[in-house]
Design a protein around this motif. Structure first.
Motif, PDB file in Angstrom:
ATOM      1  N   ASP A 137       8.238  21.397 -39.498  1.00 28.35           N
ATOM      2  CA  ASP A 137       8.335  22.168 -38.269  1.00 28.35           C
ATOM      3  C   ASP A 137       8.180  23.654 -38.531  1.00 28.35           C
ATOM      4  O   ASP A 137       7.641  24.387 -37.703  1.00 28.35           O
ATOM      5  CB  ASP A 137       9.681  21.901 -37.581  1.00 28.35           C
ATOM      6  N   VAL A 138       8.676  24.125 -39.672  1.00 25.16           N
ATOM      7  CA  VAL A 138       8.557  25.544 -40.000  1.00 25.16           C
ATOM      8  C   VAL A 138       7.093  25.955 -40.059  1.00 25.16           C
ATOM      9  O   VAL A 138       6.680  26.954 -39.470  1.00 25.16           O
ATOM     10  CB  VAL A 138       9.254  25.848 -41.343  1.00 25.16           C
ATOM     11  N   VAL A 139       6.298  25.168 -40.752  1.00 21.71           N
ATOM     12  CA  VAL A 139       4.878  25.484 -40.878  1.00 21.71           C
ATOM     13  C   VAL A 139       4.167  25.317 -39.550  1.00 21.71           C
ATOM     14  O   VAL A 139       3.338  26.143 -39.161  1.00 21.71           O
ATOM     15  CB  VAL A 139       4.224  24.603 -41.968  1.00 21.71           C
ATOM     16  N   TYR A 140       4.502  24.248 -38.816  1.00 21.40           N
ATOM     17  CA  TYR A 140       3.809  24.039 -37.542  1.00 21.40           C
ATOM     18  C   TYR A 140       4.042  25.198 -36.587  1.00 21.40           C
ATOM     19  O   TYR A 140       3.109  25.689 -35.947  1.00 21.40           O
ATOM     20  CB  TYR A 140       4.244  22.731 -36.876  1.00 21.40           C
ATOM     21  N   ARG A 141       5.284  25.660 -36.440  1.00 22.65           N
ATOM     22  CA  ARG A 141       5.566  26.772 -35.531  1.00 22.65           C
ATOM     23  C   ARG A 141       4.815  28.029 -35.961  1.00 22.65           C
ATOM     24  O   ARG A 141       4.292  28.775 -35.138  1.00 22.65           O
ATOM     25  CB  ARG A 141       7.062  27.057 -35.469  1.00 22.65           C
ATOM     26  N   ALA A 142       4.773  28.253 -37.281  1.00 21.35           N
ATOM     27  CA  ALA A 142       4.067  29.428 -37.780  1.00 21.35           C
ATOM     28  C   ALA A 142       2.574  29.337 -37.492  1.00 21.35           C
ATOM     29  O   ALA A 142       1.937  30.324 -37.109  1.00 21.35           O
ATOM     30  CB  ALA A 142       4.308  29.585 -39.283  1.00 21.35           C
ATOM     31  N   LEU A 143       2.012  28.148 -37.658  1.00 24.57           N
ATOM     32  CA  LEU A 143       0.582  27.976 -37.421  1.00 24.57           C
ATOM     33  C   LEU A 143       0.248  28.065 -35.933  1.00 24.57           C
ATOM     34  O   LEU A 143      -0.781  28.630 -35.550  1.00 24.57           O
ATOM     35  CB  LEU A 143       0.114  26.643 -37.993  1.00 24.57           C
TER      36      LEU A 143
END
Length: 634
Positions: free
Chosen positions: A313-319
């Motif tokens: 989720d951390v990466v998805y939100r950032a992307l």
């Protein structure tokens, strides 16, 4: 042609004052013919000017020429010229900037009564509804704050000895308030959220002038987000300004300076800087105002992530935020160039190509949903909606003035037959107009499909403005005959109306948008009926209509939208007597099949990424909060 990647982001020039409002008069078709035949009026009816509207306090506020409400006033004047005065042309909603009532009594009682699980669930709703627009905290950071708060309560510490700083507590209050505002599911929760917001605001105001900090930036950005959802857009801009100034003092936009900081601090500052930039540009574009937040200086990628293949989720939100950030850079340029009067066909074409290039460069994780994480499907789908919605809305904003140039001559015959030397220019205008309608159609189908899947929350602060602008464009396109895709446009228009009908239960602004589009639908029908009568009269007929009982309606097109709108004394709770869903054709709106892939085009990756995500559905029972295990989600 201007290169899509080389934009001058200089400040926009000041717009001239608004045009004086002409007194409304009754018009007949003959009067209209006389007025539109004058060549000196052709420029006026082909432009969408900036306007000054009354705020809730009576103060005049600026709304730029890219705003949907400016386009609404243009449509009202255009239809009044052709069909005379009506409920749509005389609607007072376009004369003022809608602002809901505020709650001044601040209280934390709502928050204090919640269990840790309920707080976690409400914060998850905040994470869902802000995905693709804000990325201020990781879920691990939220859980840490909740654990620290729980320790303070367990040990019986006084507020002055809390493990949390006042601004950290305010952030938790605001995230819970936004979650309750967006999810509801009842209006009582919305009222409690307003009281909690007011309480958090007092904490923020007590700290705002002492020293700028990252926590201060986050709190004011959260307050801006809440205020957009609460239909207080001018207040939201004020909070955005405070967040922007604090971020400027902290140098959050100086990405190159972050390399000497710890990784967690660097990423937190970059996420905050991108969140301010995205939310400022998106909100400013809706009202046609200049953004006040600078873009990041060179030194870091738009996508704050070390690995684009990680499905966390951390990466998805950032992307998702990085993708919207890329769109925002073009959107901001479009608003400024439109305000300066520099949005000609070549510039518009370059902007549309730049938007297309950025959409094709989105990371692959934004085009699909991780099949192993179906419990987070709403979170991911709303992120996809915000990313793709920003793309579609940007295309609409860039090309809408060319849709006006394409349609108005067909309504008034002002331009006459095109000259040979203008054929190339007309072809480009027509192409840009088609792009505007196509983007609006994709937006309407996308939002309706997500609504049917049950993934939309009850209050979507940005989406309701986007879908309103979409409905105006689609309705405008229905004024001219186009047998090749008239049915598709009409269906898309009705779907945009249905989405607003769903969102209006928790949002008075969405209810106003719904009423305006319903009135617009009736005005469109009146215009087309008058046009058909004039065509029949000009051709002559050998058959007279002898008898037609009243109430039979239009024999060529089924009635799709009810003509009854809520009366002034009707409250939002009394919606059953005007339940609009009973008047919508089930065969048009409740289609069980997704949109025909041939309508999307092979290159439209935005639409494809949405359809791929629809197979995931939430299992939340209506009216109940899902229980969330903070330790697991962390």
């Amino acid at each position: 042609m201007i290169s899509p990647d080389s934009w001058d982001l200089g400040s926009a020039a000041d717009d001239s004052g608004p045009n004086p409002t002409q007194p409304a008069q009754d018009h007949t078709p003959e009067d209209s013919n006389h007025s539109i035949d004058t060549r000196d009026s052709s420029l006026e009816i082909m432009t969408q000017p900036s306007v000054m509207l009354s705020s809730g306090s009576g103060e005049k506020v600026f709304v730029g020429n890219t705003a949907a409400i400016s386009f609404l006033q243009f449509l009202q004047k255009t239809l009044e010229r052709h069909i005379g005065r009506s409920g749509f042309t005389d609607a007072q909603e376009s004369r003022r900037l809608f602002e809901a009532e505020t709650v001044d009594t601040g209280s934390s009682h709502f928050y204090d009564r919640l269990s840790v699980e309920d707080k976690t669930a409400y914060i998850q709703y905040f994470f869902d509804t802000s995905n693709g627009l804000l990325d201020l905290y990781t879920w691990e950071e939220v859980c840490r704050l909740l654990n620290m708060e729980s320790q303070t309560s367990t040990q019986g510490r006084s507020p002055t000895l809390s493990f949390l700083s006042p601004l950290e507590s305010a952030s938790l209050y605001l995230m819970v308030a936004i979650g309750a505002q967006c999810y509801g599911p009842t209006k009582d929760a919305v009222v409690w959220a307003a009281e909690l917001f007011s309480y958090a605001r007092k904490i923020a105001f007590a700290q705002m002038l002492e020293s700028p900090s990252l926590d201060l930036v986050r709190v004011f950005l959260l307050m801006a987000f809440y205020m957009f959802g609460a239909c207080r857009r001018n207040s939201a801009f004020m909070y955005l300004g405070c967040a922007s100034r604090a971020a400027d003092i902290l140098g959050l936009h100086e990405a190159a300076q972050h390399k000497h900081m710890p990784a967690s601090t660097r990423n937190a500052r970059l996420r905050a800087a991108k969140s301010i930039r995205v939310f400022d540009v998106v909100c400013s574009s809706i009202l046609g105002r200049s953004s006040s937040t600078p873009s990041l200086r060179p030194g870091h990628s738009s996508y704050v992530s070390d690995s684009t293949d990680d499905g966390s989720d951390v990466v998805y939100r950032a992307l998702a935020l990085g993708a919207t950030y890329e769109i925002a850079s073009v959107l901001d340029t479009a608003v400024k160039k439109s305000a300066e009067g520099e949005l000609d066909t070549d510039t518009a074409e370059s902007l549309v190509l730049a938007l297309q290039q950025r959409s094709r460069n989105f990371p692959s994780i934004l085009r699909k949903v991780n099949e192993d994480k179906s419990n987070s499907s709403r979170h991911t789908i709303i992120g996809n909606v915000h990313v793709s919605g920003a793309y579609y809305f940007s295309v609409i904003l860039v090309t809408r003035q060319f849709l006006i140039q394409h349609i108005v001559p067909q309504l008034s015959d002002v331009s006459g037959p095109p000259q040979n030397h203008d054929l190339a220019g007309k072809a480009k205008v027509d192409q840009l107009a088609d792009a505007c309608i196509e983007a609006a159609t994709f937006m309407a189908h996308m939002c309706h499909q997500v609504m049917r899947s049950g993934h939309l929350l009850g209050n979507m602060c940005i989406l309701k403005a986007w879908i309103f602008a979409t409905g105006l464009v689609l309705g405008f396109s229905l004024l001219v005959e186009d047998s090749s895709n008239a049915s598709e446009r009409r269906t898309a228009f009705l779907k945009s109306l249905q989405v607003l009908g769903e969102l209006r239960h928790l949002s008075p602004q969405a209810e106003q948008y719904y009423n305006i589009l319903s009135s617009f639908h009736q005005a469109i029908k009146a215009y087309k009926e008058r046009t058909q009568r004039r065509k029949r009269a000009s051709r002559g007929t050998l058959v007279d209509c002898v008898f037609l009982p009243e109430g039979t309606g239009d024999i060529t097109e089924p009635e799709a939208i009810t003509t009854q709108l809520p009366s002034p004394e009707m409250t939002m709770q009394d919606l059953s007597s005007v339940e609009w869903l009973e008047n919508l054709p089930l065969d048009v709106l409740n289609d069980t099949e997704p949109m025909d892939p041939s309508l999307m085009g092979d290159s439209d990756v935005i639409m494809r990424m949405l359809w791929e995500s629809e197979r995931f559905a939430l299992d939340y029972p209506a009216g109940m909060l899902p229980e969330a295990d903070c330790t697991i989600l962390c």
